[in-house]
Design a protein around this motif. Structure first.
Motif, PDB file in Angstrom:
ATOM      1  N   ARG A  10      17.467  95.954  30.943  1.00  0.00           N
ATOM      2  CA  ARG A  10      19.203  96.777  30.979  1.00  0.00           C
ATOM      3  C   ARG A  10      19.091  97.498  32.205  1.00  0.00           C
ATOM      4  O   ARG A  10      19.618  97.059  33.075  1.00  0.00           O
ATOM      5  CB  ARG A  10      19.336  97.636  30.026  1.00  0.00           C
ATOM      6  N   LYS A  38      19.148  94.810  35.546  1.00  0.00           N
ATOM      7  CA  LYS A  38      20.454  93.993  35.876  1.00  0.00           C
ATOM      8  C   LYS A  38      21.828  95.617  36.491  1.00  0.00           C
ATOM      9  O   LYS A  38      22.835  95.162  36.821  1.00  0.00           O
ATOM     10  CB  LYS A  38      21.399  94.093  33.901  1.00  0.00           C
ATOM     11  N   ALA A  39      22.016  96.386  35.532  1.00  0.00           N
ATOM     12  CA  ALA A  39      21.896  97.678  35.999  1.00  0.00           C
ATOM     13  C   ALA A  39      22.226  97.978  37.701  1.00  0.00           C
ATOM     14  O   ALA A  39      22.944  98.103  38.899  1.00  0.00           O
ATOM     15  CB  ALA A  39      22.528  99.264  35.187  1.00  0.00           C
ATOM     16  N   SER A  82      20.835  95.566  39.719  1.00  0.00           N
ATOM     17  CA  SER A  82      20.591  94.669  40.267  1.00  0.00           C
ATOM     18  C   SER A  82      22.942  94.293  40.480  1.00  0.00           C
ATOM     19  O   SER A  82      22.829  93.647  41.426  1.00  0.00           O
ATOM     20  CB  SER A  82      20.722  93.257  40.069  1.00  0.00           C
ATOM     21  N   SER A  83      23.434  94.554  39.664  1.00  0.00           N
ATOM     22  CA  SER A  83      25.304  94.241  39.667  1.00  0.00           C
ATOM     23  C   SER A  83      25.374  94.764  40.506  1.00  0.00           C
ATOM     24  O   SER A  83      26.809  95.688  41.183  1.00  0.00           O
ATOM     25  CB  SER A  83      25.654  94.564  38.052  1.00  0.00           C
ATOM     26  N   ARG A  84      25.076  96.736  41.213  1.00  0.00           N
ATOM     27  CA  ARG A  84      25.602  96.966  42.188  1.00  0.00           C
ATOM     28  C   ARG A  84      24.800  96.852  43.403  1.00  0.00           C
ATOM     29  O   ARG A  84      25.663  96.796  44.270  1.00  0.00           O
ATOM     30  CB  ARG A  84      24.315  99.017  41.872  1.00  0.00           C
ATOM     31  N   ILE A 141      24.205  94.283  44.827  1.00  0.00           N
ATOM     32  CA  ILE A 141      24.886  92.184  44.636  1.00  0.00           C
ATOM     33  C   ILE A 141      25.623  92.314  45.781  1.00  0.00           C
ATOM     34  O   ILE A 141      25.760  91.125  46.048  1.00  0.00           O
ATOM     35  CB  ILE A 141      25.197  91.660  43.220  1.00  0.00           C
ATOM     36  N   ARG A 142      26.619  93.957  45.787  1.00  0.00           N
ATOM     37  CA  ARG A 142      27.021  93.901  46.974  1.00  0.00           C
ATOM     38  C   ARG A 142      26.905  93.375  48.476  1.00  0.00           C
ATOM     39  O   ARG A 142      27.827  92.637  49.538  1.00  0.00           O
ATOM     40  CB  ARG A 142      27.855  94.868  46.512  1.00  0.00           C
TER      41      ARG A 142
END
Length: 252
Positions: A192, A195-196, A198-200, A202-203
């Motif tokens: 978790r 992924k949190a 990575s999601s930030r 990825i920009r």
């Protein structure tokens, strides 16, 4: 050639990789004229810096860190490779251009974007064997973060260790505390958190992808010595376009 023609020839060459011979036919001039024009305009574009608002540009990494700190924004950093021609046989530093990741001849640059993926800075290029964390240290990022404003910088696992050197300003993916036989609750928590993060982060990959849409950065077949100017020129042009795209959204 008029300056507007020289500028147009340079932009077409960088964006689409059109050869000097073809550009010479289009503009009805000699090939040497195109080569000279591109050689003169490219450094001018590289010196413009990256646009963050109309009339405001960032030219150095120190200015980028100051901008992020003054606005309380999050920055994202990552390294990217650009394939180049193999150095001539017998060259002393020939092996330095071989990337340990792609196993190809490449140069590497450090890219910094904001939390929206807008390009703010591209460092001068270095041979592909240079690690991402080494390039960050060479560019002065550690010193600027340690001595400068409080800025949150997201990075991938290649920058592990910079957090301790910058007072926690560089945030990398969480470490695994259990290499074997990890409890189920820990696996879920670690995934978790990963992924949190990575999601930030990825920009920055989106920003790099936009850079690579320019043919000159997809694969460079010219002189490796020009790559630093090419990277900075494309970054400045792209940031100007991205800023223009953001203005209507802010005014709505």
């Amino acid at each position: 050639m008029k300056f507007i023609d020289r500028l147009l020839a340079t932009l077409v060459h960088l964006r689409h990789g059109v050869t000097h011979d073809v550009l010479a036919c289009w503009f009805d001039v000699d090939r040497s004229t195109i080569t000279r024009a591109i050689g003169e305009v490219r450094p001018l574009l590289a010196e413009r810096g990256c646009t963050v608002s109309p009339g405001v540009r960032l030219r150095t990494l120190a200015e980028v860190i100051g901008h992020l700190g003054s606005d309380g924004k999050t920055g994202i950093v990552d390294g990217t490779e650009i394939r180049v021609r193999r150095p001539a046989a017998g060259r002393k530093d020939r092996d330095k251009f071989i990337s340990g990741k792609s196993k190809q001849n490449a140069v590497k640059t450090m890219v910094v974007t904001d939390e929206n993926g807008r390009v703010l800075f591209c460092s001068p290029t270095r041979p592909g064997s240079c690690a991402d964390i080494t390039r960050a240290r060479q560019s002065g990022l550690v010193r600027l973060l340690a001595d400068g404003p409080s800025v949150e910088i997201l990075a991938d696992a290649g920058y592990q260790g910079l957090g301790a050197q910058t007072g926690g300003r560089v945030i990398t993916p969480p470490h695994r505390k259990f290499k074997k036989n990890a409890p189920e609750w820990y696996e879920e928590m670690h995934e978790r958190q990963r992924k949190a993060h990575s999601s930030r982060r990825i920009r920055v990959e989106h920003g790099i992808a936009h850079l690579k849409n320019w043919r000159a950065l997809a694969r460079h077949l010219g002189r490796r010595e020009h790559m630093s100017d090419i990277v900075r020129a494309v970054a400045g042009l792209l940031s100007h376009q991205q800023t223009a795209d953001l203005i209507p959204a802010r005014q709505v």
